[in-house]
Design a protein around this motif. Structure first.
Motif, mmCIF file in Angstrom:
data_model
loop_
_atom_site.group_PDB
_atom_site.id
_atom_site.type_symbol
_atom_site.label_atom_id
_atom_site.label_comp_id
_atom_site.label_asym_id
_atom_site.label_seq_id
_atom_site.Cartn_x
_atom_site.Cartn_y
_atom_site.Cartn_z
ATOM 1 N N ALA A 129 0.841 -1.197 0.000
ATOM 2 C CA ALA A 129 0.000 0.000 0.000
ATOM 3 C C ALA A 129 0.876 1.247 0.000
ATOM 4 C CB ALA A 129 -0.926 -0.026 1.212
ATOM 5 N N LEU A 130 0.238 2.407 0.152
ATOM 6 C CA LEU A 130 0.937 3.691 0.022
ATOM 7 C C LEU A 130 0.870 4.514 1.311
ATOM 8 C CD1 LEU A 130 -0.415 4.555 -3.503
ATOM 9 C CD2 LEU A 130 2.007 4.330 -2.952
ATOM 10 N N PRO A 131 1.862 5.391 1.528
ATOM 11 C CA PRO A 131 1.854 6.258 2.710
ATOM 12 C C PRO A 131 0.916 7.448 2.521
ATOM 13 C CG PRO A 131 3.832 6.665 1.426
ATOM 14 C CD PRO A 131 3.114 5.523 0.751
ATOM 15 N N ILE A 132 -0.370 7.178 2.544
ATOM 16 C CA ILE A 132 -1.413 8.190 2.317
ATOM 17 C C ILE A 132 -2.496 8.022 3.381
ATOM 18 C CG2 ILE A 132 -3.264 8.921 0.738
ATOM 19 C CD1 ILE A 132 -1.500 8.050 -1.593
ATOM 20 N N LYS A 133 -3.015 9.122 3.907
ATOM 21 C CA LYS A 133 -4.122 9.079 4.856
ATOM 22 C C LYS A 133 -5.428 8.986 4.083
ATOM 23 C CE LYS A 133 -6.265 11.569 8.721
ATOM 24 N NZ LYS A 133 -6.370 10.329 9.550
ATOM 25 N N GLU A 134 -6.195 7.940 4.329
ATOM 26 C CA GLU A 134 -7.405 7.685 3.547
ATOM 27 C C GLU A 134 -8.471 8.741 3.804
ATOM 28 O OE1 GLU A 134 -10.646 4.132 2.568
ATOM 29 O OE2 GLU A 134 -8.743 3.663 3.564
ATOM 30 N N ASN A 135 -9.168 9.124 2.722
ATOM 31 C CA ASN A 135 -10.203 10.147 2.804
ATOM 32 C C ASN A 135 -11.433 9.727 1.994
ATOM 33 O OD1 ASN A 135 -11.333 12.680 3.479
ATOM 34 N ND2 ASN A 135 -10.613 13.590 1.572
ATOM 35 N N SER B 60 -9.176 2.732 6.136
ATOM 36 C CA SER B 60 -7.954 2.421 6.873
ATOM 37 C C SER B 60 -7.645 3.513 7.886
ATOM 38 C CB SER B 60 -6.776 2.288 5.903
ATOM 39 O OG SER B 60 -5.549 2.252 6.619
ATOM 40 N N SER B 61 -7.313 3.080 9.094
ATOM 41 C CA SER B 61 -6.832 4.010 10.118
ATOM 42 C C SER B 61 -5.422 3.618 10.550
ATOM 43 C CB SER B 61 -7.772 3.989 11.331
ATOM 44 O OG SER B 61 -7.855 2.672 11.881
ATOM 45 N N ILE B 62 -4.798 2.780 9.721
ATOM 46 C CA ILE B 62 -3.466 2.256 10.040
ATOM 47 C C ILE B 62 -2.412 3.360 9.948
ATOM 48 C CG2 ILE B 62 -1.643 0.681 9.276
ATOM 49 C CD1 ILE B 62 -3.941 -0.770 10.589
ATOM 50 N N VAL B 63 -1.550 3.395 10.954
ATOM 51 C CA VAL B 63 -0.342 4.223 10.939
ATOM 52 C C VAL B 63 0.819 3.289 11.267
ATOM 53 C CG1 VAL B 63 0.899 6.132 12.006
ATOM 54 C CG2 VAL B 63 -1.578 6.289 11.672
ATOM 55 N N MET B 64 1.852 3.304 10.441
ATOM 56 C CA MET B 64 2.960 2.378 10.666
ATOM 57 C C MET B 64 4.278 2.995 10.214
ATOM 58 S SD MET B 64 2.438 -0.454 7.597
ATOM 59 C CE MET B 64 3.836 -1.444 8.152
ATOM 60 N N ASN B 65 5.358 2.402 10.662
ATOM 61 C CA ASN B 65 6.684 2.809 10.214
ATOM 62 C C ASN B 65 7.023 2.101 8.922
ATOM 63 O OD1 ASN B 65 7.018 4.381 12.490
ATOM 64 N ND2 ASN B 65 8.139 2.810 13.627
ATOM 65 N N GLY C 17 11.903 3.296 9.081
ATOM 66 C CA GLY C 17 11.518 3.762 10.403
ATOM 67 C C GLY C 17 10.725 5.048 10.432
ATOM 68 N N ILE C 18 10.291 5.543 9.284
ATOM 69 C CA ILE C 18 9.512 6.783 9.214
ATOM 70 C C ILE C 18 8.028 6.449 9.324
ATOM 71 C CG2 ILE C 18 8.940 8.802 7.813
ATOM 72 C CD1 ILE C 18 11.696 8.431 6.460
ATOM 73 N N GLU C 19 7.342 7.101 10.244
ATOM 74 C CA GLU C 19 5.924 6.811 10.496
ATOM 75 C C GLU C 19 5.015 7.572 9.535
ATOM 76 O OE1 GLU C 19 4.046 6.303 14.664
ATOM 77 O OE2 GLU C 19 3.447 8.329 14.027
ATOM 78 N N SER C 20 3.959 6.893 9.071
ATOM 79 C CA SER C 20 2.987 7.555 8.195
ATOM 80 C C SER C 20 1.678 6.775 8.192
ATOM 81 C CB SER C 20 3.521 7.653 6.763
ATOM 82 O OG SER C 20 3.595 6.371 6.177
ATOM 83 N N PRO C 21 0.572 7.443 7.872
ATOM 84 C CA PRO C 21 -0.681 6.715 7.648
ATOM 85 C C PRO C 21 -0.546 5.873 6.387
ATOM 86 C CG PRO C 21 -0.929 9.020 7.044
ATOM 87 C CD PRO C 21 0.431 8.883 7.672
ATOM 88 N N VAL C 22 -1.383 4.848 6.272
ATOM 89 C CA VAL C 22 -1.254 3.906 5.158
ATOM 90 C C VAL C 22 -2.630 3.637 4.544
ATOM 91 C CG1 VAL C 22 -0.306 1.682 4.422
ATOM 92 C CG2 VAL C 22 0.613 2.804 6.452
ATOM 93 N N MET C 23 -2.641 3.538 3.206
ATOM 94 C CA MET C 23 -3.896 3.311 2.478
ATOM 95 C C MET C 23 -3.634 2.532 1.201
ATOM 96 S SD MET C 23 -6.230 6.148 0.521
ATOM 97 C CE MET C 23 -7.608 5.638 -0.521
ATOM 98 N N HIS C 24 -4.596 1.703 0.823
ATOM 99 C CA HIS C 24 -4.536 1.050 -0.488
ATOM 100 C C HIS C 24 -5.085 2.011 -1.543
ATOM 101 C CE1 HIS C 24 -2.905 -2.925 -0.159
ATOM 102 N NE2 HIS C 24 -3.655 -3.226 0.879
#
Length: 446
Positions: free
Chosen positions: A107-113, A120-125, A129-136
């Motif tokens: 998936a991609l480092p994008i906050k779902e809208n 998706s409410s997933i946030v991961m490194n 090691g860089i943290e970001s929201p994640v979305m398909h």
């Protein structure tokens, strides 16, 4: 007289064979649609789960486990952690061809809208090691469920074909690294070598229920370039005592546009985009350097070589014209992120299209223009095995939203957009039915 009788008999026999063939094709269509329909609810549940739990490139640990589990349930021989988080499944069904079907998982480092209840409410490194929201946001959740639907249908209808399925769940497509890792790990050495390789990519411009194809390079090759323009810094009030790298960079930006407009044959599509330019620290200081980042797109290796040569030549010429010594000439770094074009095999594409049109109708499977996006599926076709590949656009846009776009110019969220959302059921049914029919016909083709 005898000749007339022979011709008549031949025509009658040909008509009989044609009718038999058409009848058999229609019967197979019914079996496929029945198998697809039976999967919709269960697969939709899996789709929701995958959509809610995306994982970034190189971090697809749980997603890979889910794919491996599904393959084992279908009776595949499964290998995990292949070329990273890759999953390989082999299903042998007698003697015949080997056909590879591939999905991607990351998936991609994008906050779902999207506003979905299962957004998706997933946030991961990420792997660094860089943290970001994640979305398909590129539809890989749709790719995986459609892929599994195809495999499920083929297993259920295994009496209709003979051969071997090589099923690939690939990691790290978004960073263009997963396919080459699986190839380098021995994908075509340790498992049955495929006669052909097929996959989909969802389209955010084609309505669900339809498929787009192109019998040649369908996606562009991609690479990135870092370009540093040097100068001689100084006081902004006394530019005559400097060699201003901002001015040189500005000249370079304009000059690089002539690569496509004046150096590349107009019949060969190409793109050179300067996506980032940074230089300077204060209003009245002329800096010593300016840093630029470029993306380049191309459809042949020859055009790629022309672009690279020009990017090395043009900034250097501008630096020389400014009187800069050799140690101040620009630094060009062509990144090791090369993704080749997805060069569809024309014969394979047209053969597959015929099968898709048999089950979906000619009006729902049509030729589209190539796109300048990149996809690392093309690497599977550039190995020493020279495997014919074909990628197809799978329409995913809700029909009502598509009509609104046509009639009212309402913008459709594109791929990599936080609001992108495929219309699951018609997309799934179309993709599974069309590819299942195509694979069965390929297996049975003499």
């Amino acid at each position: 007289m005898i000749r007339s009788i022979v011709i008549t008999v031949f025509l009658l026999f040909s008509a009989h064979v044609l009718i038999q063939s058409q009848t058999k094709s229609l019967e197979l269509n019914k079996k496929i649609f029945k198998a697809v329909e039976a999967q919709v609810q269960k697969t939709n549940e899996l789709y929701v789960d995958l959509h809610q739990t995306p994982e970034l490139s190189l971090m697809e640990f749980k997603t890979a486990e889910k794919m491996a589990y599904q393959l084992k349930q279908l009776g595949f021989e499964v290998t995990t952690n292949f070329g990273g988080n890759g999953v390989v499944g082999v299903f042998k069904n007698g003697d015949g061809k080997t056909i590879m079907l591939r999905t991607d998982m990351d998936a991609l480092p994008i906050k779902e809208n999207t506003g979905l209840p299962y957004a998706s409410s997933i946030v991961m490194n990420n792997s660094e090691g860089i943290e970001s929201p994640v979305m398909h946001a590129c539809g890989h959740d749709m790719h995986m469920t459609t892929w599994l639907g195809i495999l499920t249908t083929l297993v259920e209808l295994k009496n209709e074909w003979k051969g071997t399925i090589l099923a690939i769940a690939q990691p790290a497509e978004e960073i263009s690294g997963g396919s080459i890792e699986m190839i380098n790990a021995g994908l075509f050495k340790k498992f049955p070598k495929p006669d052909v390789a097929l996959c989909y990519h969802v389209s955010a411009e084609i309505p669900a229920g339809e498929i787009g194809y192109f019998p040649g390079p369908i996606f562009a090759g991609v690479n990135s370039v870092n370009l540093t323009i040097f100068g001689v810094g100084g006081h902004g009030a006394m530019p005559h005592t400097t060699v201003d790298p901002i001015v040189l960079a500005s000249r370079t930006v304009l000059a690089l546009q002539t690569i496509v407009s004046r150096e590349i044959n107009p019949f060969n599509p190409a793109v050179v985009t300067i996506g980032s330019i940074h230089g300077g620290s204060k209003h009245n200081i002329i800096p010593d350097e300016v840093n630029m980042q470029l993306t380049i797109r191309f459809f042949t290796d020859e055009v790629y070589a022309e672009i690279c040569e020009a990017i090395n030549r043009i900034p250097k010429g501008i630096a020389i014209s400014a009187g800069l010594p050799e140690d101040k000439w620009p630094k060009v770094e062509i990144k090791k992120e090369f993704t080749p074009p997805v060069a569809n095999n024309p014969e394979l594409v047209l053969s597959t299209v015929k099968s898709m049109q048999e089950i979906l109708g000619e009006e729902n499977v049509y030729q589209v223009n190539p796109a300048t996006v990149g996809e690392d599926f093309g690497k599977y076709g550039r190995t020493e095995e020279k495997i014919p590949i074909a990628l197809f656009w799978l329409g995913s846009v809700n029909r009502q939203k598509y009509d609104d776009y046509l009639n009212n110019a309402k913008v459709l969220p594109g791929l990599h957009n936080s609001a992108y959302l495929p219309d699951f059921e018609p997309t799934f049914k179309t993709g599974v039915a069309a590819m299942s029919k195509s694979v069965i016909n390929l297996f049975n083709k003499k």
